[in-house]
Design an enzyme around this catalytic site. Structure first.
Site, PDB file in Angstrom:
ATOM      1  N   ASP A 221      32.080  40.875  41.180  1.00 43.05           N
ATOM      2  CA  ASP A 221      31.889  41.701  42.372  1.00 43.05           C
ATOM      3  C   ASP A 221      30.593  42.505  42.222  1.00 43.05           C
ATOM      4  OD1 ASP A 221      32.557  43.365  40.331  1.00 43.05           O
ATOM      5  OD2 ASP A 221      34.316  44.252  41.278  1.00 43.05           O
TER       6      ASP A 221
ATOM      7  N   TYR B 193      39.681  50.917  36.946  1.00 48.85           N
ATOM      8  CA  TYR B 193      39.361  51.380  35.588  1.00 48.85           C
ATOM      9  C   TYR B 193      39.857  52.804  35.354  1.00 48.85           C
ATOM     10  CZ  TYR B 193      36.436  47.212  35.285  1.00 48.85           C
ATOM     11  OH  TYR B 193      35.997  45.921  35.262  1.00 48.85           O
TER      12      TYR B 193
ATOM     13  N   ASP C  25      29.581  44.877  37.805  1.00 49.53           N
ATOM     14  CA  ASP C  25      30.674  44.915  36.834  1.00 49.53           C
ATOM     15  C   ASP C  25      31.164  43.523  36.448  1.00 49.53           C
ATOM     16  OD1 ASP C  25      32.888  46.190  35.381  1.00 49.53           O
ATOM     17  OD2 ASP C  25      34.118  45.298  36.950  1.00 49.53           O
TER      18      ASP C  25
ATOM     19  N   GLU D 286      38.087  35.512  36.154  1.00 49.79           N
ATOM     20  CA  GLU D 286      37.127  36.602  36.346  1.00 49.79           C
ATOM     21  C   GLU D 286      36.216  36.656  35.120  1.00 49.79           C
ATOM     22  OE1 GLU D 286      35.564  38.659  38.544  1.00 49.79           O
ATOM     23  OE2 GLU D 286      37.172  40.098  38.902  1.00 49.79           O
TER      24      GLU D 286
END
Length: 456
Positions: free
Chosen positions: A73, A222, A70, A430
């Site tokens: 990670d 999510y 994703d 991120e």
């Protein structure tokens, strides 16, 4: 420690545009390659990535290897992954000329085929669809390479008993648009995608439900609060790929009119209004688009107006601020293709992309442009080359990541353009597959406009 200098030849900027769109498209596709899970192909072009997660299985032993990790990670989250595939593939459908002219067409087909093969594997029964492999909490406690993972990787699915029309709609949308782009390239693959898309869509329509309410044990990642947006996009894409008017009727009934927060992995009515206007040219969808973009463009007032940073970024939220601007830039470009405020929308989209690519004096794209991020929050990129060991110590290291995660856009700055290139700041640094999808789509749109002499 310096970066590893594996050779990435930069294509020349033959367009003479301010930013080299060919280079951006090439590097964004490289980012998606770096996110690959499973058994890598013989032509793997990311030298610091090897085979990983080869034991990913469904609850009855089904093969769930492959797909994309994703973000920084190693969980495979089907919802944002499918959402990314829908936008990327839509960009290839809409702006194939850009991929062709940039020399990236074959790599782009290869890019989207990888997750599509995984999405197909996830459809293990007529009314059964896997949407996650990995435990978010276990995963987030591990700082290391995907190749070194030892933790349990449970899998989670939606079924007729535990429905998820949001998951079904997004998978069906990704497969439907992909069936169109692969129609000439690989007719058998195209037919397979369309067949699965129809079945998955029917599952979503027959058993309505929201996946994060049905399958709470998957964890609070999510989460979704609506499924009609995904179903609207799926139905519209299925209409475009089949000409079956029932899908268009469905799409119009699922769509929600009025101002939209923005286009994201969890919110897709902006996409459905653009698609429905493209298909029907009805004023009601034009109004939806204009209402939404009036709030997104500078100078808006009122409670729904999107604020701007001092240097000009449409700042929707601190989480992936650049991603939201890029997604909506992509939507604005497609709306412009359909004839809605083309000059205004195109110039706005170009400005938002310019912010990301370097207009403020720095690039937010790893390995591209001036002063790009080099401490992006990404485990594999932060670890030294295999077989050296990697641990949580590397999370704290002050030096640049040893590997350049070419093409990844980071989360982005705060509301006053403030940004620090620090690995531990996962809000700003991120990276994620959904961050790059609308961004790459918008870049392909700008490249296409330049090719057609519409925009410099």
């Amino acid at each position: 420690m310096g970066h590893d200098n594996y050779n990435v030849p930069t294509p020349p900027n033959n367009d003479g545009t301010k930013y080299n769109y060919d280079e951006v498209l090439m590097k964004s596709i490289m980012f998606f390659r770096a996110q690959r899970s499973g058994k890598l192909p013989a032509n793997n072009q990311i030298p610091w990535r090897e085979d990983s997660a080869l034991n990913d299985r469904g609850q009855n032993g089904e093969d769930l290897t492959g797909g994309w990790y994703d973000a920084g990670d190693h969980v495979k989250f089907g919802f944002p992954q499918a959402s990314a595939v829908t936008l990327l593939t839509w960009s290839l459908l809409q702006y194939k000329d850009a991929y062709q002219a940039s020399g990236q067409l074959d790599d782009m087909y290869d890019c989207i085929r990888w997750p599509l093969e995984w999405l197909l594997k996830c459809h293990t029964g007529q009314n059964e669809l896997y949407f996650q492999v990995g435990d978010g909490n276990l995963d987030h406690n591990f700082w290391g390479r995907p190749e070194d993972m030892k933790m349990a990787r449970p899998s989670f699915k939606v079924t007729s008993d535990k429905p998820g029309s949001d998951i079904a709609g997004e998978y069906a949308a990704a497969m439907a648009v992909a069936s169109m782009v692969f129609k000439d390239k690989d007719p058998a693959f195209s037919a397979k995608l369309l067949n699965h898309s129809k079945q998955i869509y029917t599952f979503g329509k027959t058993y309505p439900g929201i996946y994060s309410q049905s399958v709470k044990e998957a964890g609070p990642f999510y989460g979704s609060d609506e499924y009609k947006d995904e179903m609207a996009v799926a139905a519209a894409m299925l209409y475009l790929s089949t000409n079956n008017t029932q899908y268009l009727t469905d799409a119009e009934s699922f769509h929600q009119h009025g101002n939209q927060w923005g286009q994201s992995w969890g919110s897709k009515f902006t996409a459905s209004m653009v698609l429905l206007y493209q298909i029907t040219k009805k004023d009601v969808y034009k109004q939806d688009i204009e209402t939404t973009f009036t709030n997104w463009l500078p100078g808006a007032t009122g409670p729904d107006a999107v604020p701007y940073t001092p240097k000009g970024l449409a700042f929707r939220t601190k989480w992936g601020s650049l991603r939201h601007a890029a997604n909506n830039a992509f939507m604005a470009l497609i709306a412009a293709e359909a004839g809605i405020n083309p000059t205004q929308y195109r110039n706005w989209a170009k400005g938002q992309l310019g912010y990301i690519l370097g207009d403020t004096g720095r690039s937010y794209v790893v390995g591209f442009g001036v002063n790009p991020p080099s401490h992006e929050h990404h485990r594999a990129a932060s670890c030294p080359l295999i077989p050296a060991s990697c641990s949580h110590d590397f999370y704290e290291m002050k030096y640049s990541n040893p590997h350049v995660l070419y093409g990844a856009i980071v989360g982005g700055p705060g509301p006053n353009d403030e940004y620090d290139d620090v690995r531990s700041d996962y809000v700003r640094n991120e990276v994620a597959v959904d961050y790059n999808a609308g961004f790459q789509g918008a870049v392909s749109g700008l490249k296409s406009l330049h090719l057609r002499n519409i925009l410099d």
